[in-house]
Motif scaffolding. Structure first.
Motif, PDB file in Angstrom:
ATOM      1  N   VAL A 111      -3.103 -13.588   2.707  1.00 59.71           N
ATOM      2  CA  VAL A 111      -3.904 -13.403   1.386  1.00 59.71           C
ATOM      3  C   VAL A 111      -3.056 -12.291   0.978  1.00 59.71           C
ATOM      4  N   THR A 112      -3.296 -12.025  -0.446  1.00 62.70           N
ATOM      5  CA  THR A 112      -2.766 -10.731  -1.232  1.00 62.70           C
ATOM      6  C   THR A 112      -3.882  -9.790  -0.962  1.00 62.70           C
ATOM      7  N   ILE A 113      -3.155  -8.489  -0.742  1.00 60.57           N
ATOM      8  CA  ILE A 113      -4.387  -7.495  -0.396  1.00 60.57           C
ATOM      9  C   ILE A 113      -4.187  -6.405  -1.594  1.00 60.57           C
ATOM     10  N   GLU A 114      -5.269  -6.148  -2.281  1.00 61.15           N
ATOM     11  CA  GLU A 114      -4.790  -5.228  -3.491  1.00 61.15           C
ATOM     12  C   GLU A 114      -5.943  -3.887  -3.334  1.00 61.15           C
ATOM     13  N   GLN A 115      -6.799  -3.926  -2.284  1.00 63.70           N
ATOM     14  CA  GLN A 115      -7.865  -2.958  -2.309  1.00 63.70           C
ATOM     15  C   GLN A 115      -8.049  -2.432  -0.760  1.00 63.70           C
ATOM     16  N   ALA A 116      -8.168  -1.282  -0.240  1.00 60.83           N
ATOM     17  CA  ALA A 116      -8.397  -0.885   0.827  1.00 60.83           C
ATOM     18  C   ALA A 116      -9.249   0.422   1.035  1.00 60.83           C
TER      19      ALA A 116
END
Ligand code: AMP
Length: 581
Positions: A111-116
């Motif tokens: 999946v695409t990850i945009e937050q952490a």
């Protein structure tokens, strides 16, 4: 899996890790090498490509001038590093590591990850936190929360042991930073009581002490050798790092002394260091660990006997000298149940679950503290004399956050219509020794005698953002600023420019790794072939290897296709992502 992956990142000085919270628990994600730890090292190969992690660490051995490590130590500082003919700021270097971790996590989860959630040493100041946020921004990540490393480690502990009721002390000695945090767990509530530390003390300093020791045996001095014989120092550092580990495991370690070119042979001279010699060599560093530990206890108003458990995290706490220091101070051995390398990243993922209100953590509550005192510059009056430059604390260190406090200041001259509120962070009496964070202009104060009131309000949130408000009762006017874009960090325009620059970089860590794999796979295959079949493949491998250095996409794609085809034709199909051996 939840629609938005809950990601926690431990951005370490030496190694970085990424974890995800899914199916009710945190777990570490592996990089393409199949490893949990990704070295926080950046390099630029001759063709101009940026490599990160294990590839960059290998490059450091032969081309130290084309790699950079331990740049977390420079976060928040106004400096740049030259690498492969280009200038990089510490946040830019960190962003390359974050970007590699992000891509690895995306590959692992699909999946695409945009937050952490990203962790920082508890003792990082505002500039260092802001630099970390910028690094994330440059890596295309929105920071959900900046969380202190020991807090994250305690969250891992608290997640698994919610029923315990006790006071804990976390000693976190990583590659470059040292943090101490005292906390209490009570019925699933994790309350941070105090924190202290040093942002320039870590396992790397222990290695450096060994390097200095080795150099002294060669009649050399560290600073000079670093300038004049970088290859020798880089290689000796590797030797010292190994020796440091061996001393912990087998009571002594040996360093081979490299020549000026950084080469070591079987018959190179050696220096053996016993555990007791090592203890002597690093005694000044161990002594420096005691100060913040005692300060954190004092701030929490606790004696060592009141601490129920001591948790050791950070790779450098594996050193027996550090464990011994902790055992002596607390009168009992530290707890072993928390993995010193994994606890922070796993806790960051638990924090991501807390931010997202994940049901698996709805009985877990966490409070944190602000690690440094925040205040303003004031003028003091001594009789008829006024002296500038004094620090008036508004939020004292180790206050539980989020918090909001008010303090009243006064005008000092008759007819004064403006007050510039200068905000600082630190513990010193005089502002010049503290860190300047920013200022707020309070204007339109009605002319009158000195002593007009200005009410200041500081609000500090869990992310370490400081809101400064000023209220003039005489006019009822309000002024406000949020100190996140401080003097030393980049403006938005600078961030945009930096982003553009970073996008121009040829950043192929994964392709690079993949390319190296294919090369290793075909080289290994060659060895198995008879003379005739070998010839054709050898030519394709040579062509492919050359194309790796040409930096022309068309030539590279063609050479790769040819090689893959040749391998298939020989009945040796190569699977992308397969291991070389
Ligand atoms: P971290 O930033 O937490 O990954 O910690 C990295 C530091 O831990 C480096 O300075 C390593 O040399 C050190 N370290 C890791 N494992 C050991 C070990 N077994 N013995 C001594 N130091 C270690």
């Amino acid at each position: 899996m939840s629609p938005r992956p809950l990601i926690g990142i431990d951005l370490g000085t030496t190694n970085s890790l990424v974890a995800v919270f899914e199916d009710g628990a945190p777990r570490l994600l592996l990089n393409p090498h199949g490893e949990e730890l990704t070295p926080s090292v950046v390099g630029i190969v001759d063709s101009g490509e940026v490599v990160v992690g294990a590839c960059a660490r290998s490059l450091a051995l032969t081309r130290p001038e084309r790699t950079v490590a331990a740049f977390k130590r420079w976060m928040g500082e106004d400096r740049s590093v030259e690498l492969g003919g280009r200038e990089f700021s510490p946040p830019e270097l960190s962003s390359l590591v974050l970007r590699a971790l992000r891509e690895d996590a995306e590959a692992a989860l699909g999946v695409t990850i945009e937050q952490a959630v990203i962790t920082v040493p508890a003792y990082f100041n505002q500039h260092q936190r802001e630099a970390t946020r910028r690094a994330a921004q440059l890596a295309g990540l929105e920071v959900q929360r900046i969380v202190n490393e020991p807090t994250a480690a305690a969250l891992t502990y608290g997640f698994h042991e919610r029923q315990v009721d006790q006071k804990l002390l976390v000693l976190d000695l990583g590659g470059g930073t040292f943090d101490v945090t005292v906390m209490e767990i009570f019925e699933g509530t994790l309350e941070i009581l105090s924190t202290a530390g040093e942002s320039h003390l870590g396992g790397e300093d222990f290695t450096t002490s060994l390097v200095s020791h080795g150099l002294s045996k060669m009649g050399r001095q560290l600073e000079l050798a670093e300038l004049k014989e970088p290859l020798l120092v880089a290689r000796l550092r590797e030797e010292a790092e190994k020796a440091k580990h061996d001393i912990g495991a087998s009571e002594e370690g040996t360093m081979r002394l490299p020549d000026t070119e950084g080469c070591v042979e079987d018959d190179s001279e050696r220096v053996t260091v016993s555990a007791s010699e090592f203890e002597e060599i690093v005694a000044p560093l161990v002594e420096r660990l005691r100060g913040p530990t005692l300060r954190a206890l004092r701030d929490a108003d606790l004696s060592p006997e009141r601490i129920g458990e001591v948790l050791l995290i950070g790779g450098a706490t594996r050193m027996p000298v550090v464990r011994r220091m902790a055992s002596e101070l607390f009168g009992r051995p530290p707890r072993d149940s928390v993995d010193p390398d994994h606890a922070v990243a796993l806790g960051a993922a638990v924090q991501a679950a807390l931010v997202a209100d994940d049901r698996a953590v709805d009985d877990l509550v966490m409070t944190d503290v602000c690690p440094h005192t925040l205040g303003v510059e004031v003028v003091k009056e001594f009789g008829s004399r006024q002296a500038q430059g004094y620090f008036l604390p508004v939020l004292h260190r180790n206050t539980t956050v989020p918090v909001s406090r008010e303090e009243i200041v006064n005008t000092i001259h008759d007819g004064q219509t403006e007050v510039i509120v200068k905000v600082y962070q630190g513990e010193a009496r005089k502002v010049e020794e503290n860190l300047f964070l920013g200022e707020l202009a309070v204007t339109d104060i009605p002319r009158g005698p000195a002593g007009q009131e200005v009410c200041l309000r500081f609000t500090y949130d869990l992310n370490g953002l400081l809101e400064v408000e000023a209220f003039v009762p005489a006019t009822e006017k309000k002024f406000r600023t949020v100190l996140r874009h401080n003097a030393k960090s980049l403006s938005d325009a600078e961030v945009a420019a930096s982003l553009r620059r970073m996008q121009q970089l040829k950043f192929y860590p994964r392709e690079d790794l993949e390319n190296q794999r294919l090369l290793a796979f075909s080289s290994a295959a060659l060895k198995e072939l008879d003379r005739f079949r070998r010839q054709d493949l050898e030519q394709k491998v040579d062509m492919y290897e050359t194309s790796l250095h040409l930096n022309e996409r068309g030539v590279f794609d063609h050479a790769r296709q040819e090689l893959l085809r040749a391998l298939s034709a020989l009945g040796l199909p190569y699977q992308e992502g397969s291991d070389a051996d």
